[in-house]
Write an enzyme that holds these catalytic residues in place. Structure first.
Site, short mmCIF file in Angstrom:
data_model
loop_
_atom_site.label_atom_id
_atom_site.label_comp_id
_atom_site.label_asym_id
_atom_site.label_seq_id
_atom_site.Cartn_x
_atom_site.Cartn_y
_atom_site.Cartn_z
N ASN A 110 6.97 -9.31 -7.41
CA ASN A 110 5.89 -8.50 -8.00
C ASN A 110 5.96 -8.42 -9.53
O ASN A 110 4.99 -8.00 -10.17
CB ASN A 110 5.87 -7.08 -7.41
CG ASN A 110 5.29 -7.01 -6.01
OD1 ASN A 110 5.63 -6.14 -5.22
ND2 ASN A 110 4.38 -7.94 -5.68
N SER B 144 6.30 -12.26 3.72
CA SER B 144 6.45 -12.11 2.26
C SER B 144 7.86 -11.69 1.83
O SER B 144 8.02 -10.79 1.00
CB SER B 144 5.42 -11.10 1.73
OG SER B 144 4.13 -11.56 1.97
N ARG C 154 3.09 -9.84 -11.72
CA ARG C 154 1.81 -9.15 -11.94
C ARG C 154 1.66 -8.78 -13.42
O ARG C 154 2.65 -8.72 -14.14
CB ARG C 154 1.74 -7.89 -11.08
CG ARG C 154 1.71 -8.25 -9.62
CD ARG C 154 1.53 -7.04 -8.74
NE ARG C 154 1.45 -7.53 -7.37
CZ ARG C 154 0.73 -6.97 -6.42
NH1 ARG C 154 0.04 -5.88 -6.66
NH2 ARG C 154 0.70 -7.48 -5.22
N ASP D 228 0.07 -3.26 2.20
CA ASP D 228 -0.75 -4.21 1.43
C ASP D 228 -2.21 -3.75 1.38
O ASP D 228 -2.68 -3.05 2.27
CB ASP D 228 -0.65 -5.59 2.11
CG ASP D 228 -1.07 -6.71 1.17
OD1 ASP D 228 -1.24 -6.46 -0.04
OD2 ASP D 228 -1.25 -7.83 1.65
N ARG E 257 -7.30 -4.48 -3.11
CA ARG E 257 -8.59 -4.80 -2.46
C ARG E 257 -9.37 -3.53 -2.16
O ARG E 257 -10.58 -3.47 -2.31
CB ARG E 257 -8.36 -5.60 -1.18
CG ARG E 257 -8.27 -7.09 -1.44
CD ARG E 257 -7.67 -7.83 -0.29
NE ARG E 257 -6.22 -7.72 -0.29
CZ ARG E 257 -5.42 -8.24 0.63
NH1 ARG E 257 -5.95 -8.90 1.65
NH2 ARG E 257 -4.13 -8.12 0.54
N SER F 97 8.32 -5.95 -4.71
CA SER F 97 9.15 -7.11 -4.34
C SER F 97 9.71 -7.77 -5.60
O SER F 97 9.23 -7.54 -6.71
CB SER F 97 8.31 -8.12 -3.56
OG SER F 97 7.45 -8.82 -4.43
C1 FPP Z 1 0.44 -4.18 -2.26
O1 FPP Z 1 -0.94 -4.05 -2.49
C2 FPP Z 1 1.10 -2.98 -2.73
C3 FPP Z 1 2.10 -2.94 -3.66
C4 FPP Z 1 2.64 -4.14 -4.31
C5 FPP Z 1 2.65 -1.67 -4.10
C6 FPP Z 1 2.91 -0.68 -3.02
C7 FPP Z 1 3.01 0.62 -3.63
C8 FPP Z 1 2.51 1.75 -3.12
C9 FPP Z 1 1.84 1.86 -1.84
C10 FPP Z 1 2.64 2.95 -3.95
C11 FPP Z 1 3.51 3.95 -3.33
C12 FPP Z 1 4.93 3.61 -3.23
C13 FPP Z 1 5.92 4.46 -3.55
C14 FPP Z 1 7.29 4.20 -3.08
C15 FPP Z 1 5.68 5.68 -4.34
P1 FPP Z 1 -1.65 -5.08 -3.45
O2 FPP Z 1 -1.71 -4.49 -4.80
O3 FPP Z 1 -0.96 -6.40 -3.37
O4 FPP Z 1 -3.07 -5.15 -2.84
P2 FPP Z 1 -4.02 -6.44 -2.84
O5 FPP Z 1 -3.32 -7.48 -2.00
O6 FPP Z 1 -5.27 -5.94 -2.21
O7 FPP Z 1 -4.18 -6.85 -4.26
#
Ligand code: FPP
Length: 271
Positions: A94, A222, A97, A46, A50, A91
């Site tokens: 997701n 989550s 989004r 996560d 941010r 997820s």
């Molecule tokens: C959560 O951060 C992250 C995700 C929903 C996506 C995770 C994906 C990666 C780390 C990319 C790499 C993965 C693969 C398998 C190639 P967020 O966007 O919710 O962050 P925030 O809470 O700060 O908005």
């Protein structure tokens, strides 16, 4: 002060391109109790958005940076000879989004498999995907199947990527499979037990999750691995995923080694 900040930036292994699988005697693993390592670690990656915002970048740049982190954490897991690393990439929730972000993530997964599959294979990684994969594009599903097929005989870390995954959805699908067998007369309701439920989960063949790590400060599960994390230890850190370095990962494992795991029982000295 500036020197201190720059110094930290150059000494941390977060996002480094030249990071190789660390050997047992690597300084990274100094002071680690190898007897008390978790076998199965799950990570909620996560804070990409941010982190990007903090850098004045678009959210998508955070996901791109998150890929580099993931590569280095997987190599660290290989160096530690963990049995399994399961990561939450996308997820079932997701999809809410913005479309551009969802499209970006789907392309990123595809690019990741294109670019990194061979190296993961050479590193003896066994790749699996968990989640409702039929909800993803045909081309991505094909890439996923190819990755699983190529690496299926590898004996290193099991790398489970959760894509279009939700723990509740996984349990519903497991129950549907079991109910169909009951309806067909193959099973009686009394035959349903924990082992049967586990056999019908996407993670079948994995050990239970020992440690769940969540980056970026939020303290919740989550909808991740609801069944598998029944007795997991939890480790939360404020560090955003793009800055979560191999050192941060090893810190989490050191913390895990200090936990008193009782699995609902009592420890020997308290009996
Ligand atoms: C959560 O951060 C992250 C995700 C929903 C996506 C995770 C994906 C990666 C780390 C990319 C790499 C993965 C693969 C398998 C190639 P967020 O966007 O919710 O962050 P925030 O809470 O700060 O908005």
């Amino acid at each position: 002060m500036l020197k201190k900040i720059l110094g930290k930036a150059v000494t941390t292994l977060a996002g480094r391109d030249d990071f190789a699988i660390p050997k047992h005697d690597s300084p990274l693993f100094a002071g680690l109790d190898w007897e008390k390592l978790p076998k199965h670690v799950a990570v909620i990656m996560d804070g990409n958005g941010r982190w990007a915002k903090g850098q004045g970048l678009m959210r998508t740049a955070g996901h791109k940076a998150g890929v580099k982190t993931l590569k280095n954490i997987l190599k660290t897991a290989s160096g530690l000879e963990l049995d399994a690393l399961t990561v939450y990439a996308f997820s079932t929730e997701n999809w809410k989004r913005p479309e551009v972000e969802v499209d970006f993530l789907m392309n990123l997964f595809s690019e990741y498999l294109n670019k990194e599959l061979q190296e993961m294979h050479e590193n003896n990684v066994q790749i699996h995907f968990i989640g409702r994969l039929d909800g993803l594009s045909d081309s991505l599903q094909k890439q996923m199947r190819e990755a699983v097929e190529l690496t299926k005989n590898n004996t290193g870390v099991k790398f489970n990527i959760a894509a279009n995954y939700g723990g509740q959805d996984e349990l519903v699908r497991a129950m549907q499979k079991i109910a169909a067998r009951v309806q067909a007369g193959e099973l009686a309701p009394a035959d349903i037990n924990e082992a049967l439920v586990e056999e019908n989960l996407d993670t079948y063949g994995n050990l239970p999750v020992d440690l769940v790590i969540r980056t970026s400060g939020d303290m919740r599960l989550s909808n991740f691995l609801l069944w598998q994390a029944a007795y997991a230890e939890f480790y939360f850190t404020d560090v955003n995923w793009p800055e979560f370095s191999p050192e941060c990962f090893v810190d989490a494992l050191r913390d895990f080694a200090s936990r008193d795991r009782r699995f609902g029982g009592l420890n020997e000295d308290k009996k």
